[in-house]
Write an enzyme that holds these catalytic residues in place. Structure first.
Site, PDB file in Angstrom:
ATOM      1  N   ASP A   1     -37.076 -16.402 -16.878  1.00  0.00           N
ATOM      2  CA  ASP A   1     -37.399 -15.210 -17.644  1.00  0.00           C
ATOM      3  C   ASP A   1     -38.629 -15.455 -18.511  1.00  0.00           C
ATOM      4  O   ASP A   1     -38.984 -16.607 -18.796  1.00  0.00           O
ATOM      5  CB  ASP A   1     -36.220 -14.816 -18.537  1.00  0.00           C
ATOM      6  CG  ASP A   1     -35.021 -14.327 -17.744  1.00  0.00           C
ATOM      7  OD1 ASP A   1     -35.168 -14.093 -16.533  1.00  0.00           O
ATOM      8  OD2 ASP A   1     -33.940 -14.188 -18.350  1.00  0.00           O
TER       9      ASP A   1
ATOM     10  N   GLU B   1     -33.188  -9.167 -11.645  1.00  0.00           N
ATOM     11  CA  GLU B   1     -33.660 -10.078 -12.687  1.00  0.00           C
ATOM     12  C   GLU B   1     -33.995  -9.359 -13.987  1.00  0.00           C
ATOM     13  O   GLU B   1     -34.731  -8.374 -14.005  1.00  0.00           O
ATOM     14  CB  GLU B   1     -34.883 -10.843 -12.182  1.00  0.00           C
ATOM     15  CG  GLU B   1     -35.264 -12.018 -13.052  1.00  0.00           C
ATOM     16  CD  GLU B   1     -34.218 -13.120 -13.082  1.00  0.00           C
ATOM     17  OE1 GLU B   1     -33.543 -13.261 -14.113  1.00  0.00           O
ATOM     18  OE2 GLU B   1     -34.086 -13.835 -12.070  1.00  0.00           O
ATOM     19  N   THR B   2     -33.426  -9.850 -15.084  1.00  0.00           N
ATOM     20  CA  THR B   2     -33.625  -9.274 -16.404  1.00  0.00           C
ATOM     21  C   THR B   2     -33.786 -10.393 -17.423  1.00  0.00           C
ATOM     22  O   THR B   2     -33.481 -11.557 -17.123  1.00  0.00           O
ATOM     23  CB  THR B   2     -32.434  -8.361 -16.775  1.00  0.00           C
ATOM     24  OG1 THR B   2     -32.740  -7.625 -17.964  1.00  0.00           O
ATOM     25  CG2 THR B   2     -31.168  -9.168 -17.015  1.00  0.00           C
TER      26      THR B   2
ATOM     27  N   ASN C   1     -32.541 -12.558 -19.856  1.00  0.00           N
ATOM     28  CA  ASN C   1     -31.288 -13.028 -20.463  1.00  0.00           C
ATOM     29  C   ASN C   1     -31.219 -14.553 -20.554  1.00  0.00           C
ATOM     30  O   ASN C   1     -30.176 -15.095 -20.930  1.00  0.00           O
ATOM     31  CB  ASN C   1     -30.061 -12.480 -19.714  1.00  0.00           C
ATOM     32  CG  ASN C   1     -30.056 -12.823 -18.233  1.00  0.00           C
ATOM     33  OD1 ASN C   1     -30.798 -13.702 -17.784  1.00  0.00           O
ATOM     34  ND2 ASN C   1     -29.236 -12.121 -17.462  1.00  0.00           N
TER      35      ASN C   1
ATOM     36  N   ASP D   1     -30.571 -11.987 -10.288  1.00  0.00           N
ATOM     37  CA  ASP D   1     -30.673 -12.700 -11.560  1.00  0.00           C
ATOM     38  C   ASP D   1     -30.274 -14.159 -11.385  1.00  0.00           C
ATOM     39  O   ASP D   1     -29.145 -14.472 -10.987  1.00  0.00           O
ATOM     40  CB  ASP D   1     -29.782 -12.021 -12.603  1.00  0.00           C
ATOM     41  CG  ASP D   1     -30.140 -12.427 -14.015  1.00  0.00           C
ATOM     42  OD1 ASP D   1     -30.244 -13.641 -14.269  1.00  0.00           O
ATOM     43  OD2 ASP D   1     -30.311 -11.541 -14.863  1.00  0.00           O
TER      44      ASP D   1
ATOM     45  N   ASP E   1     -28.786   4.255 -13.161  1.00  0.00           N
ATOM     46  CA  ASP E   1     -28.850   4.443 -14.602  1.00  0.00           C
ATOM     47  C   ASP E   1     -29.845   5.552 -14.958  1.00  0.00           C
ATOM     48  O   ASP E   1     -30.937   5.610 -14.403  1.00  0.00           O
ATOM     49  CB  ASP E   1     -29.289   3.119 -15.249  1.00  0.00           C
ATOM     50  CG  ASP E   1     -29.432   3.202 -16.743  1.00  0.00           C
ATOM     51  OD1 ASP E   1     -28.413   3.363 -17.422  1.00  0.00           O
ATOM     52  OD2 ASP E   1     -30.570   3.103 -17.225  1.00  0.00           O
TER      53      ASP E   1
ATOM     54  N   GLU F   1     -25.879   8.510 -12.725  1.00  0.00           N
ATOM     55  CA  GLU F   1     -25.580   8.847 -14.111  1.00  0.00           C
ATOM     56  C   GLU F   1     -26.469  10.056 -14.397  1.00  0.00           C
ATOM     57  O   GLU F   1     -27.686   9.912 -14.538  1.00  0.00           O
ATOM     58  CB  GLU F   1     -25.927   7.691 -15.049  1.00  0.00           C
ATOM     59  CG  GLU F   1     -25.623   8.011 -16.500  1.00  0.00           C
ATOM     60  CD  GLU F   1     -26.049   6.896 -17.458  1.00  0.00           C
ATOM     61  OE1 GLU F   1     -25.364   6.690 -18.471  1.00  0.00           O
ATOM     62  OE2 GLU F   1     -27.085   6.250 -17.185  1.00  0.00           O
TER      63      GLU F   1
ATOM     64  N   ASP G   1     -20.413   1.515 -21.392  1.00  0.00           N
ATOM     65  CA  ASP G   1     -21.105   2.138 -22.519  1.00  0.00           C
ATOM     66  C   ASP G   1     -20.102   2.924 -23.355  1.00  0.00           C
ATOM     67  O   ASP G   1     -19.754   4.056 -23.020  1.00  0.00           O
ATOM     68  CB  ASP G   1     -22.193   3.063 -21.972  1.00  0.00           C
ATOM     69  CG  ASP G   1     -23.161   3.516 -23.035  1.00  0.00           C
ATOM     70  OD1 ASP G   1     -22.999   3.115 -24.199  1.00  0.00           O
ATOM     71  OD2 ASP G   1     -24.088   4.278 -22.697  1.00  0.00           O
TER      72      ASP G   1
END
Length: 764
Positions: A150, A251-252, A254, A281, A397, A445, A520
């Site tokens: 990251d 991949e984010t 974190n 990720d 999302d 969503e 959420d």
């Protein structure tokens, strides 16, 4: 921007077949070995760059580049560079190949004297056309199949190195920046994909890491990983789950989670800020070698497929992890990590003056979803996860952003515009047929944050939607009577599949994804234990910022028995409603977070699933398991089309009939009176290919007992009790196993249902 879009569309036209379906990644973007593995070709898109260089490294971080290749611009604004494996070896790259790009353009022109950290060629951080080129920033390949690390991680906690602006533009990011990884494609199988109809699914939403991080039955090395998750496939199948929906695994940022123990310090647990839409990720993999995360993810998918469980991914294509402006008053300082440094106006929707990102999501800036090239990345990514990684479905999302028809400075949702990302996705990637078979499950969503983004019930054909109205009404009926007016007619519409939302455009009840809680907000346990949020508490249950103040929750007067009863009632209503039920990891044992309703940042023991059960938790888990099994056993609860007789007027009662507690058929007068809080319905199983002739469900929203007079069962049958959610029945056998149901009686039998309870009967 209209002219730009027209030119882009013209350039892409050659990639579209006669059927209007573009080839998947027709330009071959990304990096790939040739057939003999003797050379690697790199392709990257930029319509505005004047020079792009490919930089190759022997190490992921901490070392200078080993080799540079000047790329050539070709057809369709695709820049190409190639390198032989012998050239890599000669340059000192003998193992894993790491790479990134450096790009120049109108706002930072190429100068042959430029070196890392130099200002030569600099014109502006952002020019009038919105370009943000900066050669001091090594750029991630948007099509890289894995990333090395990251942007910030234990070895580099300084995120300013990626920024533009006067204070940061000359900081070179090359040695520490995430790099693409090239490896020979793996042969790991994903098994045989389930072809089950979406209407027959029960979805389990969970975080990959949180599923097993605290599970002592999993080897320590595999806790919180893809491999660990795959080892829970049999358990989830035994619970009755048919589809596991993972919170974002692309991949984010974190890698810095838990770097400073027992604090939130910017942790990103949920993962809703994607750095790269192809790379799994790395943090979730026990195998971090080149290709390891990909192989391990696919092995996990194979394990779920072997258990008959679909794998769905929560995907975030409305914005990227590159983020937005660092300051509302500074248009120069932005992160330049990938898309922004390659072609900012193509990948991001900009404000009308091109100086800032247009933000309709509240999370940094809209992805330019109406732009063909930006759409290509979305579709190519989805196809990669479907075809290569074995994924069966996706939940999107803030999906209303994908219906935007603007490319600059505005937002306008349009359901019918064929040029939106929403319509392109289902046009080029076949949705799963209603009866099941080969295809992909697409779930939206159906809202975002800005004006015009709430679009529940207004998505195109091919899309199912999270039904927030179902959530709200059931919560209000259980927890807010006296302060919120809820009619039985409103509830009846939700229980019958929400025809008002999905029936007007040819969609069906299974396009409604029904839920009480998701990641959420409150957990299922906290929904009935908490009167309000408590997000400022200490680690591991906080602190977390944000979170809604409108939870429609209630602690049931503080009595634990009443709290468990309310949870059983809500869960039973969801499992007997038409639509597709969605539960969240830990619902099965009433997981709680001490009333934290926004734990996005808590990568902690408080947020991981607990695998030790109390007696009460075991009882609830048995209840949940049995109610899922009951739903799966009765086709009448999973209708392919809307029930006939579901018009709330007592007419045409062929498959579904509604009743007042008195036994009279409920009419519009009863349905529309918000003073009525009890409703029952009878489903004709014979009409719906059910194993039983009829089902009867009664819900009492009052605080005191209500007597329900039962309608006539089919000829020669009697009513038998499957479950009563009331506290008197709490225990391991609260849901009767098939064949052991309790005899209740026939037509005219009066059944006393406790306050806030639900009753389920079958006729046999």
């Amino acid at each position: 921007m209209r002219l730009i879009r027209t030119l882009v569309c013209a350039a892409a036209a050659a990639l579209v077949s006669a059927h209007g379906v573009a080839a998947i990644n027709a330009s071959g973007l990304g990096a790939a070995y040739n057939a003999g593995h003797t050379a690697i070709t790199f392709n990257v898109y930029s319509s505005r760059a004047t020079r792009i260089e490919l930089w190759l490294y022997a190490n992921a971080s901490g070392s200078p580049e080993n080799l540079k290749v000047v790329m050539t611009k070709g057809t369709g604004n695709v820049w190409t560079g190639s390198v032989t494996t012998s050239a890599l070896t000669s340059a000192g790259i003998s193992g894993t190949v790491y790479y990134g790009y450096r790009a120049w353009g109108p706002n930072w022109t190429y100068n042959s004297g430029w070196t890392k950290g130099s200002s030569l060629g600099f014109v502006a951080d952002v020019d009038a056309q919105g370009n943000r080129f900066n050669p001091n920033k090594l750029l991630m390949d948007p099509y890289a199949k894995e990333l090395s690390q990251d942007p910030t991680n234990p070895s580099n906690l300084d995120g300013t190195v990626y920024a533009s602006g006067a204070s940061y533009r000359l900081m070179d990011s090359g040695s520490v920046a995430p790099k693409g990884i090239v490896w020979v494609p793996d042969t790991q199988s994903v098994g045989t994909k389930p072809t089950r109809a979406f209407k027959d699914d029960v979805i389990y939403e969970v975080n990959v890491r949180g599923l097993t991080k605290a599970d002592s039955s999993i080897a320590t090395a595999y806790q919180g990983t893809y491999k660990g998750a795959g080892q829970k496939a049999a358990w989830l199948a035994s619970l009755g789950v048919t589809a596991v929906e993972f919170l974002p695994v692309q991949e984010t940022q974190n890698d810095t989670n838990d770097v400073v123990p027992n604090t939130d310090t910017g942790d990103n647990y949920w993962g809703y800020s994607t750095l790269n839409w192809f790379a799994p990720d790395r943090r979730y993999s026990s195998d971090k070698t080149a290709g390891g995360p990909t192989r391990e993810f696919k092995a996990m998918v194979q394990a779920f497929h072997a258990a008959g469980i679909k794998v769905m991914l929560d995907v975030v294509y409305n914005h990227s992890g590159e983020g937005g402006a660092w300051s509302s008053t500074d248009t120069t300082t932005y992160n330049v990590m990938s898309y922004r440094g390659l072609d900012n106006p193509t990948y991001y929707e900009l404000t009308s003056d091109n100086q800032s990102s247009y933000d309709n999501t509240g999370v940094g800036g809209n992805w330019n979803t109406y732009n063909t090239i930006a759409q290509n990345l979305i579709v190519d990514s989805l196809a990669y996860w479907r075809d290569t990684m074995g994924v069966d479905g996706f939940r999107f999302d803030l999906a209303a952003v994908l219906g935007n028809t603007c490319t600059q400075g505005c937002y306008s949702y349009n359901k019918t515009d064929t040029g939106t990302a929403l319509n392109r996705i289902v046009r080029e990637m076949a949705p799963r047929p209603a009866a099941g078979g080969t295809g992909t499950d697409f779930v939206a969503e159906p809202w975002a944050i800005g004006d015009g983004t709430y679009q529940l019930g207004n998505f195109p054909s091919g899309w199912s939607e999270w039904n927030g109205n179902y959530r709200d009404l059931v919560r209000q009926a259980q927890n807010q009577l006296g302060s919120v007016a809820v009619t039985t007619g409103q509830l009846a519409t939700r229980f019958a599949g929400s025809s008002d939302l999905f029936g007007d455009d040819g969609r069906q009840p299974w396009n409604s994804v029904n839920f009480l809680v998701v990641h959420d907000g409150f957990t299922l346990g906290d929904l009935y234990r908490c009167n309000g949020k408590n997000n400022a508490q200490a680690w591991p249950y906080g602190p977390s910022d944000g979170g809604t103040d409108n939870n429609e929750s209630w602690d049931q007067g503080g009595a634990a028995t009443a709290q468990r009863q309310a949870a059983r009632t809500g869960f039973a209503l969801m499992m007997t409603s038409a639509g597709v039920p969605l539960m969240t990891g830990g619902d099965e044992y009433l997981r709680g977070l001490n009333c934290n309703n926004n734990p996005y940042n808590l990568d902690s023991s408080g947020n991981w699933l607990n695998w030790t059960r109390t007696t009460d938790q075991t009882n609830f888990q048995n209840f949940a398991q049995a109610m899922i099994a009951f739903r799966k056993a009765h086709a009448s609860l999973r209708p392919a089309t809307f029930y006939s007789g579901a018009d709330n007027n007592g007419n045409g009662l062929q498959q579904l009939a509604w009743f007042e507690p008195s036994g009279a058929v409920a009419d519009s007068t009863y349905f529309n009176d918000s003073n009525n809080h009890a409703i029952a319905w009878r489903i004709d199983g014979t009409e719906l290919a059910d194993t039983y002739a009829a089902l009867y469900v009664a819900y009492n929203g009052w605080s005191a007992q209500v007597n329900f007079t039962l309608p006539a069962p089919p000829s020669g049958k009697s009513w038998y009790r499957v479950t009563d959610t009331c506290s008197w029945a709490e225990g391991p056998g609260q849901v009767r196993a098939p064949g052991s149901e309790d005899a209740i009686g026939g037509a005219g039998t009066v059944y006393g249902e406790c306050g806030r309870g639900a009753l389920v009967l079958i006729a046999k």
